[in-house]
Design a protein around this motif. Structure first.
Motif, PDB file in Angstrom:
ATOM      1  N   SER A 271      27.377   0.423  34.281  1.00 15.63           N
ATOM      2  CA  SER A 271      28.710  -0.168  34.272  1.00 15.63           C
ATOM      3  C   SER A 271      29.699   0.903  34.722  1.00 15.63           C
ATOM      4  N   TRP A 272      30.480   0.614  35.740  1.00 15.35           N
ATOM      5  CA  TRP A 272      31.346   1.628  36.337  1.00 15.35           C
ATOM      6  C   TRP A 272      32.623   1.853  35.552  1.00 15.35           C
ATOM      7  N   THR A 273      32.800   1.193  34.416  1.00 18.23           N
ATOM      8  CA  THR A 273      33.900   1.587  33.527  1.00 18.23           C
ATOM      9  C   THR A 273      33.622   2.957  32.900  1.00 18.23           C
ATOM     10  N   GLY A 274      32.358   3.349  32.894  1.00 15.31           N
ATOM     11  CA  GLY A 274      31.964   4.700  32.510  1.00 15.31           C
ATOM     12  C   GLY A 274      31.276   5.344  33.699  1.00 15.31           C
TER      13      GLY A 274
ATOM     14  N   ALA B  51      36.232   7.700  19.419  1.00 22.44           N
ATOM     15  CA  ALA B  51      35.579   7.307  20.677  1.00 22.44           C
ATOM     16  C   ALA B  51      34.105   7.003  20.437  1.00 22.44           C
ATOM     17  N   HIS B  52      33.456   7.780  19.580  1.00 25.26           N
ATOM     18  CA  HIS B  52      32.045   7.533  19.258  1.00 25.26           C
ATOM     19  C   HIS B  52      31.867   6.152  18.629  1.00 25.26           C
ATOM     20  N   LEU B  53      32.756   5.784  17.729  1.00 32.96           N
ATOM     21  CA  LEU B  53      32.688   4.463  17.101  1.00 32.96           C
ATOM     22  C   LEU B  53      33.003   3.351  18.095  1.00 32.96           C
TER      23      LEU B  53
ATOM     24  N   ARG C  42      30.264   1.860  20.351  1.00 31.56           N
ATOM     25  CA  ARG C  42      29.238   0.964  19.817  1.00 31.56           C
ATOM     26  C   ARG C  42      29.548  -0.504  20.079  1.00 31.56           C
ATOM     27  N   ASP C  43      30.547  -0.763  20.888  1.00 32.74           N
ATOM     28  CA  ASP C  43      30.923  -2.134  21.217  1.00 32.74           C
ATOM     29  C   ASP C  43      29.776  -2.836  21.935  1.00 32.74           C
ATOM     30  N   ASP C  44      29.606  -4.120  21.656  1.00 37.98           N
ATOM     31  CA  ASP C  44      28.517  -4.884  22.266  1.00 37.98           C
ATOM     32  C   ASP C  44      28.717  -5.119  23.756  1.00 37.98           C
TER      33      ASP C  44
ATOM     34  N   ASN D 277      31.801  -0.288  26.107  1.00 36.48           N
ATOM     35  CA  ASN D 277      31.152   0.876  25.503  1.00 36.48           C
ATOM     36  C   ASN D 277      30.823   1.951  26.522  1.00 36.48           C
ATOM     37  N   ALA D 278      30.643   1.550  27.814  1.00 32.76           N
ATOM     38  CA  ALA D 278      30.362   2.556  28.844  1.00 32.76           C
ATOM     39  C   ALA D 278      31.511   3.545  28.968  1.00 32.76           C
TER      40      ALA D 278
END
Length: 421
Positions: free
Chosen positions: A243-246, A367-369, A372-374, A379-380
């Motif tokens: 996913s290019w959001t990350g 940010a770590h929490l 964990r988004d589905d 989450n990326a």
């Protein structure tokens, strides 16, 4: 009396051993042993042993011409898992190794079977291999491409069916080999003995041998080109979708797929060591008074951690009993802690100022929490620690690191609140 009989049956089942019989004798078109051909970092025989382990086999017996490096590696793997490995050359040795009540799983020389199809065939629809396996001989229809192209491997056993290279039988059939010519093909002889004993022949489930795109899921390692085609399909179906959001994670996923066949065995460990070295170097340089360089190195360390995570996920999908995914989780936590430390040092404030020192910890923790988004696109971004550190390095160079951390922490907190809502 009935309870005594029941206890006796349970005791007999406990004493039974589940044995896998494989072979490393036949060769490819180029003269190489089929069992030694490499597929996604493992030999063909290694994939068969992996499947035997999934079926909870306590012992693996390999018919071979003699010891070699591949068999030595397999023996070490099997013994590390608590099992037994025997490399034998004659049918009489096989007779002496098994008992009549044992379960015997046969896999033909060089056959790469689809794991899901095997589990459905032998362990039932629930895939539970802990109970007794369903005995039977897996067959292919007479018109199947494998039967047509390799009749010597997938031999005809009835008018309209061929052996598929996999079977589960009672090991008692093995003892009858003592009365047959000792130089005969053990697999073929056992197949005939099982047919004479009226072992059920069951066709593989629809789609087990071929996938929807025409790629072979059940194949014979007859040539290097066939292995390469199967390897490409296997890796394409196992790598994660980026996913290019990350962008850092997406680049790590693409890089992992590009070099996967070569580095899959040691990739997680090498990438993890590189990540640790770069991150610690970043911490040291930041503490020395070079925050821009230190944050940049920490960013590259985070990218190494992303590579290690991708390698670990890929290897865990392909290999059973692989623990690198758990190590990758521990590495991610360690890199997040290091990121918080390097940001504290980059702020250039005394550690006694708890409010300022806690800001990087709060930002990285949130940010770590949030990571964990589905939703993969969300989450990326929050898991791409390399991207975050690059941004913080730019902010540090401009003199706005404190403000950037505050904005980042608030954004992560808002993301968590929206997700909870």
């Amino acid at each position: 009396m009935q309870s005594a009989v029941r206890f006796g049956r349970l005791l007999l089942m406990e004493c039974q051993l589940r044995t896998a019989l494989i072979a490393a004798i036949k060769r490819t078109d180029s003269g190489a042993l089929r069992a030694e051909m490499m597929l996604a970092g493992r030999s063909v025989a290694g994939w068969q042993v992996d499947l035997a382990h999934a079926l909870l086999c306590e012992r693996v017996i390999c018919l071979c011409e003699g010891p070699n490096d591949t068999l030595t590696t397999l023996q070490r793997e099997v013994e590390e898992r608590g099992g037994e490995f025997h490399a034998i050359r004659s049918n009489l040795q096989l007779v002496s190794l098994v008992r009549a009540d044992d379960e015997l799983i046969m896999m033909a020389d060089g056959v790469l079977a689809d794991r899901d199809a095997v589990m459905q065939f032998a362990a039932g629809t629930n895939g539970d291999a802990k109970s007794a396996l369903h005995r039977g001989i897996a067959v292919l229809p007479a018109g199947h491409s494998l039967a047509a192209s390799h009749p010597e491997d997938f031999e005809r056993i009835a008018g309209d069916s061929h052996w598929a290279g996999f079977a589960v039988i009672r090991a008692g059939q093995v003892h009858k080999l003592a009365d047959l010519p000792p130089d005969g093909d053990a697999m073929s002889l056992l197949l005939r003995l099982a047919l004479q004993a009226s072992v059920e022949c069951r066709q593989l489930a629809d789609g087990s041998a071929d996938s929807g795109d025409g790629t072979a899921r059940w194949m014979i390692a007859h040539s290097g080109s066939a292995i390469a085609e199967r390897e490409a399909a296997l890796l394409d179906s196992s790598v994660s979708e980026p996913s290019w959001t990350g962008p850092g994670l997406a680049i790590a996923a693409i890089a992992t797929r590009a070099i996967a066949p070569r580095w899959i065995e040691k990739g997680p460990e090498i990438s993890a060591l590189s990540a640790v070295f770069l991150t610690l170097s970043g911490v040291g340089l930041t503490g020395y008074g070079l925050p821009l360089v230190g944050l940049s190195l920490a960013a590259f360390g985070a990218f190494g951690g992303a590579m290690s995570a991708e390698w670990s996920a890929l290897r865990s999908r392909l290999w059973s009993q692989d623990t690198s995914a758990r190590r990758a989780t521990m590495l991610t936590i360690a890199l997040d802690c290091s990121a918080a430390i390097v940001l504290i040092l980059a702020l250039g404030v005394p550690i006694s100022l708890v409010a300022n020192a806690a800001l990087p910890i709060l930002a990285i923790g949130l940010a770590h929490l949030a990571g964990r988004d589905d939703r993969a696109s969300v989450n990326a971004f929050w898991r791409d620690r390399g991207l975050h550190l690059i941004g913080f390095a730019i902010a540090s160079g401009a003199g706005y690191l404190n403000e950037a951390l505050s904005i980042f922490a608030i954004a992560a907190l808002l993301q968590l609140l929206l997700r909870r809502k």
